[in-house]
Design a protein around this motif. Structure first.
Motif, PDB file in Angstrom:
ATOM      1  N   LEU A   1      29.485  53.136  34.827  1.00 21.74           N
ATOM      2  CA  LEU A   1      30.443  53.568  35.846  1.00 21.74           C
ATOM      3  C   LEU A   1      30.008  54.941  36.332  1.00 21.74           C
ATOM      4  N   TRP A   2      30.089  55.165  37.635  1.00 21.36           N
ATOM      5  CA  TRP A   2      29.575  56.406  38.214  1.00 21.36           C
ATOM      6  C   TRP A   2      30.674  57.375  38.630  1.00 21.36           C
ATOM      7  N   ASP A   3      31.575  56.947  39.472  1.00 24.71           N
ATOM      8  CA  ASP A   3      32.595  57.869  40.002  1.00 24.71           C
ATOM      9  C   ASP A   3      33.778  57.025  40.469  1.00 24.71           C
ATOM     10  N   VAL A   4      34.441  56.380  39.512  1.00 29.13           N
ATOM     11  CA  VAL A   4      35.463  55.382  39.833  1.00 29.13           C
ATOM     12  C   VAL A   4      36.834  56.042  39.903  1.00 29.13           C
ATOM     13  N   SER A   5      37.522  55.806  41.005  1.00 25.48           N
ATOM     14  CA  SER A   5      38.900  56.272  41.171  1.00 25.48           C
ATOM     15  C   SER A   5      39.744  55.109  41.674  1.00 25.48           C
TER      16      SER A   5
ATOM     17  N   ALA B   1      33.338  58.176  34.838  1.00 23.81           N
ATOM     18  CA  ALA B   1      31.960  57.769  34.551  1.00 23.81           C
ATOM     19  C   ALA B   1      31.908  57.306  33.103  1.00 23.81           C
TER      20      ALA B   1
ATOM     21  N   VAL C   1      33.756  50.152  46.031  1.00 21.74           N
ATOM     22  CA  VAL C   1      33.169  50.078  47.373  1.00 21.74           C
ATOM     23  C   VAL C   1      34.158  49.532  48.404  1.00 21.74           C
TER      24      VAL C   1
ATOM     25  N   LEU D   1      34.534  46.460  42.942  1.00 24.19           N
ATOM     26  CA  LEU D   1      33.643  47.295  42.143  1.00 24.19           C
ATOM     27  C   LEU D   1      32.244  46.689  42.198  1.00 24.19           C
TER      28      LEU D   1
ATOM     29  N   GLN E   1      28.137  47.819  41.168  1.00 26.78           N
ATOM     30  CA  GLN E   1      27.179  48.773  40.586  1.00 26.78           C
ATOM     31  C   GLN E   1      27.859  50.053  40.102  1.00 26.78           C
ATOM     32  N   GLY E   2      29.017  49.877  39.470  1.00 26.55           N
ATOM     33  CA  GLY E   2      29.710  50.999  38.871  1.00 26.55           C
ATOM     34  C   GLY E   2      30.470  51.890  39.819  1.00 26.55           C
ATOM     35  N   ASN E   3      30.649  51.458  41.077  1.00 25.59           N
ATOM     36  CA  ASN E   3      31.364  52.244  42.070  1.00 25.59           C
ATOM     37  C   ASN E   3      32.397  51.383  42.781  1.00 25.59           C
TER      38      ASN E   3
END
Length: 238
Positions: A17-21, A8, A213, A207, A209-211
């Motif tokens: 960024l929210w929860d990027v892996s 994040a 997908v 990616l 909206q910061g996730n």
């Protein structure tokens, strides 16, 4: 080689960024695509040590990067070619390249690496004494990549390398990226030209909206109807 987990990142009260892996394996080219404002540059800056994440981890070859300053990240072998190139326009081409070898691990190899960079980009050898600001846009992008290569990266981060360039120049630059990858350099690529990026890449991530997908091989993402509609400008036959 690179593992990003639960990352994040914020700009003040705004979360980018929210929860990027994601992961990048040794020897791969991995493409990161998505709309403007999705957080792609923030992610690259976080990996490169230019933006401190608010949560999560970044691990490169077993070493944590997310708390390191940018020059320490370079010492680990992770080098960024930023969006917009950011060369030193009032300095000569050769001086821009030599600055790229500032890291302790790169300095002893500077002469050998410079010879390699000139082999990769012959135009830079021809114009080594020219002021960098007088180069064309494509030549400046070559210089930015060459400067990064002078740092002897093990992982090369590229943020929008085709931005503002003519199609023939883009083709040449992507050909160079493929060639240096074949020599063993691992690449993480953010690119607005999703089609070319996915054609080049072994794998890709989407990616928004910061996730993250979506993910898959370059071929899988090219064949995905949703990707075609959103990023490639067409929908393939069903």
């Amino acid at each position: 080689m690179l593992e990003v987990r639960g990352l994040a990142a914020d700009y003040g009260d705004v979360r980018a960024l929210w929860d990027v892996s994601l992961e990048v394996r040794r020897g791969e080219i991995v493409a990161l695509i998505g709309p403007n404002g999705a957080g792609k540059t923030t992610l690259m800056h976080a990996i490169a040590g230019l933006h401190r994440p608010s949560a999560g981890s970044i691990v490169f070859e077993g070493a944590s990067l997310h708390m390191l300053l940018a020059h320490r990240v370079v010492e680990q072998g992770v080098v960024l070619v930023p969006e917009g190139r950011h060369i030193f326009p009032s300095m000569r081409v050769i001086e821009n390249l030599e600055i790229g070898a500032f890291a302790a691990r790169a300095r002893p190899e500077r002469a050998r690496t410079l010879t390699w960079v000139f082999d990769v980009f012959p135009i830079l050898a021809e114009r080594r004494n020219q002021l960098a600001g007088t180069l064309s846009g494509g030549q400046q992008q070559m210089l930015a990549i060459g400067r990064a290569l002078m740092g002897l990266p093990r992982l090369l981060l590229l943020d929008e390398p085709s931005l503002g360039l003519a199609p023939l120049v883009i083709r040449d630059i992507f050909g160079v990226l493929q060639a240096v990858n074949q020599r063993g350099l691992t690449i993480l690529l953010v690119e607005q030209n999703a089609r070319m990026a996915l054609q080049l890449a072994d794998r890709g991530y989407i990616l928004e909206q910061g996730n993250v997908v979506g993910e898959g091989s370059g071929a899988q993402l090219l064949a995905d109807v949703g990707v075609q509609r959103a990023y490639l400008g067409y929908v393939g036959a069903s």
